[in-house]
Design an enzyme around this catalytic site. Structure first.
Site, PDB file in Angstrom:
ATOM      1  N   SER A 141       0.858  -1.189   0.000  1.00 45.26           N
ATOM      2  CA  SER A 141       0.000   0.000   0.000  1.00 45.26           C
ATOM      3  C   SER A 141       0.891   1.235   0.000  1.00 45.26           C
ATOM      4  CB  SER A 141      -0.869  -0.005   1.266  1.00 45.26           C
ATOM      5  OG  SER A 141      -1.619   1.192   1.351  1.00 45.26           O
ATOM      6  N   TYR A 155      -1.444  -1.416  10.668  1.00 42.23           N
ATOM      7  CA  TYR A 155      -1.637  -1.655   9.222  1.00 42.23           C
ATOM      8  C   TYR A 155      -0.408  -1.179   8.438  1.00 42.23           C
ATOM      9  CZ  TYR A 155      -3.788  -1.369   4.565  1.00 42.23           C
ATOM     10  OH  TYR A 155      -4.067  -1.516   3.226  1.00 42.23           O
TER      11      TYR A 155
HETATM   12  N1  LIG Z   1      -8.963  -0.667  -0.524  1.00 44.71           N
HETATM   13  C1  LIG Z   1      -7.912   0.127  -0.468  1.00 44.71           C
HETATM   14  O1  LIG Z   1      -8.051   1.349  -0.491  1.00 44.71           O
HETATM   15  C2  LIG Z   1      -6.522  -0.461  -0.385  1.00 44.71           C
HETATM   16  C3  LIG Z   1      -5.441   0.424  -0.487  1.00 44.71           C
HETATM   17  C4  LIG Z   1      -4.152  -0.088  -0.430  1.00 44.71           C
HETATM   18  C5  LIG Z   1      -3.944  -1.439  -0.299  1.00 44.71           C
HETATM   19  N2  LIG Z   1      -5.005  -2.281  -0.198  1.00 44.71           N
HETATM   20  C6  LIG Z   1      -4.728  -3.718  -0.028  1.00 44.71           C
HETATM   21  O2  LIG Z   1      -5.508  -4.490  -0.923  1.00 44.71           O
HETATM   22  C7  LIG Z   1      -5.778  -5.750  -0.324  1.00 44.71           C
HETATM   23  C8  LIG Z   1      -7.258  -6.035  -0.395  1.00 44.71           C
HETATM   24  O3  LIG Z   1      -7.954  -4.975   0.255  1.00 44.71           O
HETATM   25  P1  LIG Z   1      -9.488  -4.689   0.026  1.00 44.71           P
HETATM   26  O4  LIG Z   1      -9.664  -3.247   0.155  1.00 44.71           O
HETATM   27  O5  LIG Z   1      -9.990  -5.404  -1.167  1.00 44.71           O
HETATM   28  O6  LIG Z   1     -10.079  -5.382   1.360  1.00 44.71           O
HETATM   29  P2  LIG Z   1     -11.523  -6.030   1.619  1.00 44.71           P
HETATM   30  O7  LIG Z   1     -11.714  -6.017   3.102  1.00 44.71           O
HETATM   31  O8  LIG Z   1     -12.528  -5.360   0.790  1.00 44.71           O
HETATM   32  O9  LIG Z   1     -11.304  -7.541   1.136  1.00 44.71           O
HETATM   33  C9  LIG Z   1     -10.329  -8.335   1.767  1.00 44.71           C
HETATM   34  C10 LIG Z   1     -10.568  -9.791   1.468  1.00 44.71           C
HETATM   35  O10 LIG Z   1      -9.602 -10.551   2.209  1.00 44.71           O
HETATM   36  C11 LIG Z   1     -10.260 -11.632   2.848  1.00 44.71           C
HETATM   37  N3  LIG Z   1      -9.539 -12.054   4.043  1.00 44.71           N
HETATM   38  C12 LIG Z   1      -9.435 -11.383   5.226  1.00 44.71           C
HETATM   39  N4  LIG Z   1      -8.773 -12.142   6.114  1.00 44.71           N
HETATM   40  C13 LIG Z   1      -8.456 -13.301   5.480  1.00 44.71           C
HETATM   41  C14 LIG Z   1      -7.800 -14.481   5.898  1.00 44.71           C
HETATM   42  N5  LIG Z   1      -7.339 -14.627   7.137  1.00 44.71           N
HETATM   43  N6  LIG Z   1      -7.635 -15.481   4.991  1.00 44.71           N
HETATM   44  C15 LIG Z   1      -8.122 -15.362   3.730  1.00 44.71           C
HETATM   45  N7  LIG Z   1      -8.765 -14.267   3.290  1.00 44.71           N
HETATM   46  C16 LIG Z   1      -8.940 -13.253   4.163  1.00 44.71           C
HETATM   47  C17 LIG Z   1     -11.652 -11.063   3.196  1.00 44.71           C
HETATM   48  O11 LIG Z   1     -12.585 -12.103   3.480  1.00 44.71           O
HETATM   49  C18 LIG Z   1     -11.964 -10.272   1.945  1.00 44.71           C
HETATM   50  O12 LIG Z   1     -12.567 -11.061   0.952  1.00 44.71           O
HETATM   51  C19 LIG Z   1      -5.262  -5.672   1.119  1.00 44.71           C
HETATM   52  O13 LIG Z   1      -4.007  -6.330   1.200  1.00 44.71           O
HETATM   53  C20 LIG Z   1      -5.108  -4.197   1.355  1.00 44.71           C
HETATM   54  O14 LIG Z   1      -4.118  -3.908   2.311  1.00 44.71           O
HETATM   55  C21 LIG Z   1      -6.299  -1.820  -0.227  1.00 44.71           C
END
Ligand SMILES: NC(=O)c1ccc[n+]([C@@H]2O[C@H](COP(=O)([O-])OP(=O)(O)OC[C@H]3O[C@@H](n4cnc5c(N)ncnc54)[C@H](O)[C@@H]3O)[C@@H](O)[C@H]2O)c1
Length: 263
Positions: A141, A155
């Site tokens: 991120s 985080y």
């Molecule tokens: N959304 C953003 O703005 C953003 C920004 C930067 C980075 N990210 C990164 O993108 C990735 C996904 O984020 P997102 O926004 O889609 O999150 P989200 O919460 O919308 O989805 C996350 C997914 O991960 C799954 N998950 C959680 N714990 C788990 C586990 N123990 N085992 C297996 N699956 C598990 C959840 O069930 C869910 O389907 C993350 O690594 C996050 O750090 C997101």
């Protein structure tokens, strides 16, 4: 020929959000896509893709549970015999100021965001080494690597750790023709971003989302498909000479040198 034709790709955290977007785009580019998630919703997401004619497999697996991870990877190998790409996307965030954050919340982040990536990579790597090829793409991120807001210490620590992991592993596995890269998104409109907005302002989360968008030079949050396209590039043969590095996808949000960015 599509860029992921004949490729077997695993996406963790693929039930929703970025993982779902990545899985959809990989499938669209021809990959057989394995959706891995702790949530039962992974079956619905995989079904949606199957109904659109894509070859998929759903694995209900918690990335923190090493035995389940190994069993899941074994199932993939049993059916498809190899793994060409692994997208380590599963991740969580819970906002809390450092002084108020209990060890349980800290470990919740560390276990999923760091150990989860570690576990799935560890179980997958021997198969890539055997094939003398592979692509590993880790979701880091801009948070923790470039910027941070209050409440994000746990985080941010994990996301910076993922960058260290990416670089160090890339160095080790380069002789096996395996590349390891990180994606650094800014805000992407996913259930995670919506949840952060709710934690920040429970009465009006939309105001938080609009506030974030107004600070992004491109004027909006990212879309899951946009993250998906970058992941597909890094998972494909097109990125063959890129390893150990990071690509920011943030609509320019880390760009402004001054506070006022709206004009
Ligand atoms: N959304 C953003 O703005 C953003 C920004 C930067 C980075 N990210 C990164 O993108 C990735 C996904 O984020 P997102 O926004 O889609 O999150 P989200 O919460 O919308 O989805 C996350 C997914 O991960 C799954 N998950 C959680 N714990 C788990 C586990 N123990 N085992 C297996 N699956 C598990 C959840 O069930 C869910 O389907 C993350 O690594 C996050 O750090 C997101």
């Amino acid at each position: 020929m599509k860029k992921m034709e004949n490729k077997i790709a695993i996406v963790t955290g693929a039930a929703m959000g970025n993982g779902k977007g990545i899985a959809e785009v990989l499938a669209k580019h021809g990959a057989t896509t394995i959706l891995l998630d702790v949530s039962k919703q992974v079956h619905d997401t995989a079904k949606e893709l199957t109904e659109r004619g894509f070859e998929t497999m759903a694995l209900e697996v918690d990335v923190t549970n090493n035995e389940d991870v190994k069993a899941g990877i074994d199932k993939v190998i049993e059916k498809y015999e190899r793994i060409d790409a692994l997208i380590n996307n599963a991740g969580v965030v819970r906002l809390a100021n450092f002084e108020d954050m209990d060890d349980e919340t800290r470990d919740f982040h560390f276990n999923i965001n760091i150990n989860g990536v570690w576990n799935v990579t560890k179980a997958t790597l021997p198969h890539m080494k055997k094939a003398k090829q592979g692509r590993i793409v880790n979701l880091s991120s801009v948070t923790g690597t470039m910027v941070a807001d209050p409440g994000e210490t746990a985080y941010a620590t994990t996301k910076a750790a993922i960058l260290g992991f990416t670089k160090s592993l890339a160095r080790e596995v380069a002789p096996d023709n395996i590349t390891v890269n990180a994606i650094l998104p800014g805000y992407v409109l996913t259930p995670m971003a919506e949840q952060m907005a709710k934690e920040t302002n429970p009465d009006n989360p939309q105001e938080v989302i609009d506030g974030i968008a107004s600070g992004v030079p491109l004027g909006r949050l990212g879309k899951i498909e946009e993250v998906g396209e970058l992941a597909a590039f890094l998972a494909s043969d097109e990125s063959s000479y890129i390893t150990g590095t990071q690509i920011v996808i943030d609509g320019g949000s880390t760009l402004p040198e001054t506070v006022s960015v709206g004009s």
